[in-house]
Design an enzyme around this catalytic site. Structure first.
Site, PDB file in Angstrom:
ATOM      1  N   TYR A 143       0.845  -1.202   0.000  1.00  0.00           N
ATOM      2  CA  TYR A 143       0.000   0.000   0.000  1.00  0.00           C
ATOM      3  C   TYR A 143       0.883   1.257   0.000  1.00  0.00           C
ATOM      4  CZ  TYR A 143      -2.937   3.821   1.507  1.00  0.00           C
ATOM      5  OH  TYR A 143      -3.557   5.048   1.575  1.00  0.00           O
ATOM      6  N   ARG A 190       1.854   8.472  12.913  1.00  0.00           N
ATOM      7  CA  ARG A 190       1.502   9.689  13.649  1.00  0.00           C
ATOM      8  C   ARG A 190       0.008  10.012  13.568  1.00  0.00           C
ATOM      9  NH1 ARG A 190       3.357  14.502  10.580  1.00  0.00           N
ATOM     10  NH2 ARG A 190       1.685  13.591   9.354  1.00  0.00           N
ATOM     11  N   ARG A 200     -10.825   6.009   8.816  1.00  0.00           N
ATOM     12  CA  ARG A 200      -9.847   5.364   7.937  1.00  0.00           C
ATOM     13  C   ARG A 200      -8.899   4.508   8.765  1.00  0.00           C
ATOM     14  NH1 ARG A 200      -8.877  10.920   5.208  1.00  0.00           N
ATOM     15  NH2 ARG A 200      -7.296  11.047   6.817  1.00  0.00           N
ATOM     16  N   PHE A 260      15.745  19.083  -1.237  1.00  0.00           N
ATOM     17  CA  PHE A 260      14.380  18.637  -1.511  1.00  0.00           C
ATOM     18  C   PHE A 260      14.138  17.245  -0.927  1.00  0.00           C
ATOM     19  CE2 PHE A 260      11.467  16.186  -4.166  1.00  0.00           C
ATOM     20  CZ  PHE A 260      10.378  17.028  -4.301  1.00  0.00           C
TER      21      PHE A 260
END
Length: 389
Positions: A143, A190, A200, A260
């Site tokens: 997932y 978290r 969910r 980044f």
């Protein structure tokens, strides 16, 4: 809309507006990227944000949503395609998809091919998990691969396509996948309570079922000890990606790409350290302090600094391991391997990163354009709060 003439075309400027509206945390770092890579990553982000908005929208019936997710990559080549029925907060990226798809088609073909391919794979994966829950740890990895690992792979291929990075960065999909998994698992860990409140479930049943009958039971005060043990096991699972993260970052040569990639990773390790053995995860939001976040962003500019930051946070976790924790041995083992990696390699190993004194001046100049710093610190705060997914 009427656009005054300037360096950015009308459509592209609209895309950057959407980027700033839909992503607090990534807008600032995306806009710091060099050259045409910046536009490619901006469009990639918006395409995935649109796909994600379809996935999240509970008002779209499954028999409509599944084909949409499967076909989404083809809408990139349909100039008029848009979706106006969404009730989601980011619905604007679907309502004005023609602007995004037009700018997508303006990108070089090397970028288009990466974005379209990832979009296709992700749509198929999202559709698969609409119909099932995350059971095994293997499925948890799968997932997370679909929703985040593929993003890491796509970005890595864009970095290589831009020639700012070596081709190996885009080819080594396992390392790129780990970059995404580490961030995604951190967010899922978290966001336990927030996800519960919204109905969910992303924690893998194989793990939580050893600690409770139902995932929601972990939020009950009487189950707090079991809940924290479950939390610690999942954090230990996530820490296994850190060696890959360090290997990946050590290969990067371009400073804007390094920042980044490194900033979200150091935020993630700081977040896991804050969550580890912390009952607060089941009672409210666990946040890292804004000052801490800004410091992390200022510091995470070369591989040695990132290794030191990772070392510091796994050390913090190590100090908190309860001797009675069922995962304590595993946690100690994975921390030992991260420590070994963090201490390896001399500062000479990262010659392509500029000398610290030059960098601190450069960073000060960049960061003290207050715009950047305040955007980033606000960004980070929200990144830490919201978890970007």
């Amino acid at each position: 809309p009427l656009c005054p003439q300037d360096s950015l075309g009308c459509g592209l400027r609209t895309c950057y507006q959407y980027l700033n509206q839909t992503s607090r945390s990534f807008a600032a770092v995306i806009q710091a990227l060099d050259g045409e890579l910046r536009h490619a990553v901006c469009i990639f982000y918006l395409v995935l944000r649109a796909l994600d908005t379809v996935e999240d929208d509970m008002s779209i019936p499954l028999d409509v949503k599944v084909p949409m997710l499967h076909e989404f990559h083809s809408y990139l080549y349909q100039p008029d395609w848009k979706y106006t029925e969404s009730k989601e907060k980011d619905r604007q990226v679907l309502e004005d998809f023609p602007t995004i798809s037009m700018e997508f088609r303006n990108l070089s073909k090397v970028y288009q091919d990466v974005i379209s391919d990832i979009c296709h794979k992700m749509g198929v994966g999202m559709a698969e998990f609409l119909e099932k829950k995350v059971d095994s740890q293997h499925e948890w990895d799968k997932y997370c691969h679909y929703v985040a690992g593929l993003v890491g792979i796509g970005l890595s291929r864009l970095f290589s396509a831009s020639e700012l990075e070596d081709s190996i960065v885009g080819q080594d999909t396992d390392l790129a996948n780990s970059m995404g998994l580490f961030l995604q698992k951190t967010n899922i860990i978290r966001d336990y309570l927030e996800d519960q409140l919204e109905g969910r479930e992303f924690w893998p049943r194989e793990v939580w079922s050893r600690y409770a009958k139902k995932l929601s039971d972990l939020a009950k005060p009487e189950n707090i000890d079991m809940a924290v043990q479950c939390l610690n096991e999942l954090i230990t699972n996530a820490l296994h990606h850190v060696p890959d993260v360090l290997t990946y970052l050590s290969r990067l040569k371009n400073q804007s790409v390094f920042n980044f990639c490194a900033i979200p990773q150091v935020m993630a390790i700081a977040t896991l350290a804050a969550c580890y053995n912390n009952k607060q995860v089941f009672r409210g939001v666990v946040k890292i302090r804004k000052g801490q976040a800004v410091t992390l962003m200022m510091d995470a500019t070369n591989i040695q600094a990132v290794k030191a930051i990772m070392y510091q946070y796994v050390e913090e976790i190590y100090q908190k391991i309860p001797s009675t924790d069922p995962s304590s041995n595993k946690t100690q083992e994975v921390i030992a391997s991260i420590r070994a990696m963090s201490l390896s390699g001399s500062p000479m190993a990262s010659r392509h990163h500029y000398s610290p004194i030059y960098l601190s001046c450069a960073m000060l100049l960049a960061a003290l354009s207050w715009q950047y710093l305040s955007t980033l610190s606000k960004a980070t705060e929200e990144y830490v709060q919201a978890g970007e997914n």
